[in-house]
Write an enzyme that holds these catalytic residues in place. Structure first.
Site, PDB file in Angstrom:
ATOM      1  CG  ASN A  45      -7.813  -4.386  -4.491  1.00 51.92           C
ATOM      2  OD1 ASN A  45      -8.985  -4.392  -4.872  1.00 51.92           O
ATOM      3  ND2 ASN A  45      -7.413  -3.796  -3.370  1.00 51.92           N
TER       4      ASN A  45
ATOM      5  CG  ASP B 235      -2.225   0.783   0.955  1.00 47.75           C
ATOM      6  OD1 ASP B 235      -3.287   0.135   0.852  1.00 47.75           O
ATOM      7  OD2 ASP B 235      -2.168   2.031   0.817  1.00 47.75           O
TER       8      ASP B 235
ATOM      9  CE1 TYR C  77     -12.700   3.366  -9.771  1.00 48.03           C
ATOM     10  CE2 TYR C  77     -14.639   2.713 -11.017  1.00 48.03           C
ATOM     11  CZ  TYR C  77     -13.751   2.489  -9.980  1.00 48.03           C
ATOM     12  OH  TYR C  77     -13.908   1.406  -9.160  1.00 48.03           O
TER      13      TYR C  77
ATOM     14  CG  ASP D 154       3.105   5.502  -6.160  1.00 51.11           C
ATOM     15  OD1 ASP D 154       2.168   4.969  -6.796  1.00 51.11           O
ATOM     16  OD2 ASP D 154       3.400   6.711  -6.273  1.00 51.11           O
ATOM     17  CB  VAL D 155       0.471   0.310  -7.646  1.00 51.32           C
ATOM     18  CG1 VAL D 155       0.453  -0.710  -6.522  1.00 51.32           C
ATOM     19  CG2 VAL D 155      -0.698   1.277  -7.558  1.00 51.32           C
TER      20      VAL D 155
ATOM     21  CB  THR E 159     -16.424   1.515   1.110  1.00 51.20           C
ATOM     22  OG1 THR E 159     -17.083   2.524   0.341  1.00 51.20           O
ATOM     23  CG2 THR E 159     -15.973   0.398   0.201  1.00 51.20           C
TER      24      THR E 159
HETATM   25  N1  LIG Z   1     -15.718   0.069  -3.364  1.00 55.72           N
HETATM   26  C1  LIG Z   1     -16.440  -0.212  -4.443  1.00 55.72           C
HETATM   27  O1  LIG Z   1     -17.655  -0.024  -4.470  1.00 55.72           O
HETATM   28  C2  LIG Z   1     -15.747  -0.797  -5.647  1.00 55.72           C
HETATM   29  C3  LIG Z   1     -16.518  -1.334  -6.697  1.00 55.72           C
HETATM   30  C4  LIG Z   1     -15.874  -1.875  -7.807  1.00 55.72           C
HETATM   31  C5  LIG Z   1     -14.490  -1.845  -7.879  1.00 55.72           C
HETATM   32  N2  LIG Z   1     -13.765  -1.304  -6.860  1.00 55.72           N
HETATM   33  C6  LIG Z   1     -12.317  -1.308  -6.988  1.00 55.72           C
HETATM   34  O2  LIG Z   1     -11.779  -2.092  -5.942  1.00 55.72           O
HETATM   35  C7  LIG Z   1     -10.463  -1.661  -5.621  1.00 55.72           C
HETATM   36  C8  LIG Z   1     -10.369  -1.399  -4.133  1.00 55.72           C
HETATM   37  O3  LIG Z   1     -11.356  -0.464  -3.772  1.00 55.72           O
HETATM   38  P1  LIG Z   1     -11.760  -0.152  -2.261  1.00 55.72           P
HETATM   39  O4  LIG Z   1     -13.172   0.293  -2.277  1.00 55.72           O
HETATM   40  O5  LIG Z   1     -11.358  -1.264  -1.396  1.00 55.72           O
HETATM   41  O6  LIG Z   1     -10.857   1.172  -2.033  1.00 55.72           O
HETATM   42  P2  LIG Z   1     -10.137   1.745  -0.712  1.00 55.72           P
HETATM   43  O7  LIG Z   1      -9.959   3.210  -0.973  1.00 55.72           O
HETATM   44  O8  LIG Z   1     -10.845   1.309   0.531  1.00 55.72           O
HETATM   45  O9  LIG Z   1      -8.696   1.032  -0.763  1.00 55.72           O
HETATM   46  C9  LIG Z   1      -7.766   1.303  -1.769  1.00 55.72           C
HETATM   47  C10 LIG Z   1      -6.360   1.165  -1.209  1.00 55.72           C
HETATM   48  O10 LIG Z   1      -5.433   1.431  -2.275  1.00 55.72           O
HETATM   49  C11 LIG Z   1      -4.390   2.229  -1.762  1.00 55.72           C
HETATM   50  N3  LIG Z   1      -3.778   3.007  -2.844  1.00 55.72           N
HETATM   51  C12 LIG Z   1      -4.262   4.106  -3.476  1.00 55.72           C
HETATM   52  N4  LIG Z   1      -3.365   4.568  -4.355  1.00 55.72           N
HETATM   53  C13 LIG Z   1      -2.287   3.753  -4.299  1.00 55.72           C
HETATM   54  C14 LIG Z   1      -1.030   3.720  -4.956  1.00 55.72           C
HETATM   55  N5  LIG Z   1      -0.690   4.645  -5.884  1.00 55.72           N
HETATM   56  N6  LIG Z   1      -0.155   2.743  -4.642  1.00 55.72           N
HETATM   57  C15 LIG Z   1      -0.472   1.805  -3.718  1.00 55.72           C
HETATM   58  N7  LIG Z   1      -1.634   1.798  -3.040  1.00 55.72           N
HETATM   59  C16 LIG Z   1      -2.544   2.759  -3.334  1.00 55.72           C
HETATM   60  C17 LIG Z   1      -5.046   3.115  -0.720  1.00 55.72           C
HETATM   61  O11 LIG Z   1      -4.096   3.640   0.200  1.00 55.72           O
HETATM   62  C18 LIG Z   1      -6.048   2.154  -0.079  1.00 55.72           C
HETATM   63  O12 LIG Z   1      -5.497   1.480   1.020  1.00 55.72           O
HETATM   64  C19 LIG Z   1     -10.212  -0.429  -6.493  1.00 55.72           C
HETATM   65  O13 LIG Z   1      -9.495  -0.802  -7.651  1.00 55.72           O
HETATM   66  C20 LIG Z   1     -11.620   0.020  -6.852  1.00 55.72           C
HETATM   67  O14 LIG Z   1     -11.653   0.768  -8.033  1.00 55.72           O
HETATM   68  C21 LIG Z   1     -14.357  -0.790  -5.744  1.00 55.72           C
END
Ligand SMILES: NC(=O)c1ccc[n+]([C@@H]2O[C@H](COP(=O)([O-])OP(=O)(O)OC[C@H]3O[C@@H](n4cnc5c(N)ncnc54)[C@H](O)[C@@H]3O)[C@@H](O)[C@H]2O)c1
Length: 260
Positions: free
Chosen positions: A91, A43, A159, A64-65, A194
């Site tokens: 993810n 992360d 997005y 940082d991905v 969330t």
């Molecule tokens: N929450 C939803 O409703 C939903 C629905 C469909 C898809 N998604 C996808 O699921 C994935 C996770 O979503 P979530 O809701 O758990 O989000 P979240 O914001 O709870 O978690 C995302 C994590 O990614 C980390 N992150 C952000 N930028 C980063 C970087 N540059 N390098 C490394 N880490 C980084 C953040 O610090 C965080 O811990 C995402 O790809 C999101 O697009 C989410």
């Protein structure tokens, strides 16, 4: 929820999870560890990432991905520490407010979202797959979204485009490496319950209702329900599941008229 303790499909496997500090990543790190995997938590947020790794008895690698060197170092650390890279759950992703309708969204916002959501998946796959080729085995799971499959009038244009890219890239990689024992699937979650979403919808119930009416299940997913799909795709139980858009959406994309 199922009793995870009876399910130990990942004993001895090493799983790298990006965005492991929160939401779907955190729930998946927990679930993969509960099934016996050694989990490498990546992360950009050191506090939450470290906490996740501590909780699951895994390794934290601040990453940082969007940075190619850091992504390389992440998979190298997984291999050096545990001796294999069996599962890559790519993810991490963002959905910032300045990514909106195409009319409003500037080039900077567009590019940032493409970098974090799509270029990152390219980098992670590029780093992970060579380890898997040497092993002759591996499962890559890239988080896309239901918006890769459906259009929303409430647009987040970069997005949506980024998730379409994740879906198409995953499919192609799944096809290319299938005969080397590597599976690549795009996980397409529906909307997940969330903290951010809860807060937003508590303030604006009409906004919540507008979305919920489309979901046959009548509710959003819990992160643990997405994590259960991740564990399935990571394990040999999904040995013939490859190059898919693996929907976990409560029926959203299949629906025309939903129950009242
Ligand atoms: N929450 C939803 O409703 C939903 C629905 C469909 C898809 N998604 C996808 O699921 C994935 C996770 O979503 P979530 O809701 O758990 O989000 P979240 O914001 O709870 O978690 C995302 C994590 O990614 C980390 N992150 C952000 N930028 C980063 C970087 N540059 N390098 C490394 N880490 C980084 C953040 O610090 C965080 O811990 C995402 O790809 C999101 O697009 C989410």
């Amino acid at each position: 929820m199922t009793d995870n303790h009876v399910c130990r499909r990942l004993t001895g496997r090493t799983a790298v999870v990006t965005g492991a500090g929160s939401g779907i990543g955190l729930a998946s790190a927990r679930r993969l560890a509960s099934e016996g995997a050694r989990v490498v938590c990546a992360d950009i947020d050191e506090t939450t990432g470290k906490a996740a790794a501590g909780e699951v008895g895994g390794l934290f690698v601040r990453t940082d991905v969007t940075d190619p060197d850091q992504v390389e170092a992440l998979f190298q650390a997984a291999y050096d520490t545990y001796g294999s890279v069996d599962v890559a759950f790519n993810n991490a992703g963002i959905s910032p407010p300045d990514d909106d309708s195409i009319i409003e969204t500037g080039l900077e916002a567009w590019k940032r979202v493409q970098e974090v959501n799509l270029t990152s998946v390219y980098l992670c796959c590029k780093a992970a797959i060579p380890y898997m080729r040497r092993q002759g085995k591996g499962s890559v799971i890239n988080t896309a979204s239901f918006v890769a499959r459906m259009g929303a009038a409430t647009s987040q244009i970069s997005y949506t485009a980024s998730k379409g890219g994740v879906l198409a890239m995953s499919r192609e990689l799944g096809v290319q490496f299938a005969r080397e024992g590597i599976r690549v699937n795009a996980l397409c979650p529906g909307p997940v319950n969330t903290p951010l979403l809860r807060e937003l919808f508590a303030k604006d119930p009409e906004r919540a209702a507008r979305r919920l009416v489309h979901i046959p299940a009548g509710r959003f997913a819990e992160a643990e329900e997405i994590a259960a799909a991740v564990a399935f795709l990571a394990s040999d139980d999904s040995s013939f599941v490859n190059a898919t858009d693996f929907l976990v959406d409560g029926g959203l994309t299949g629906a025309y008229v939903t129950p009242l």
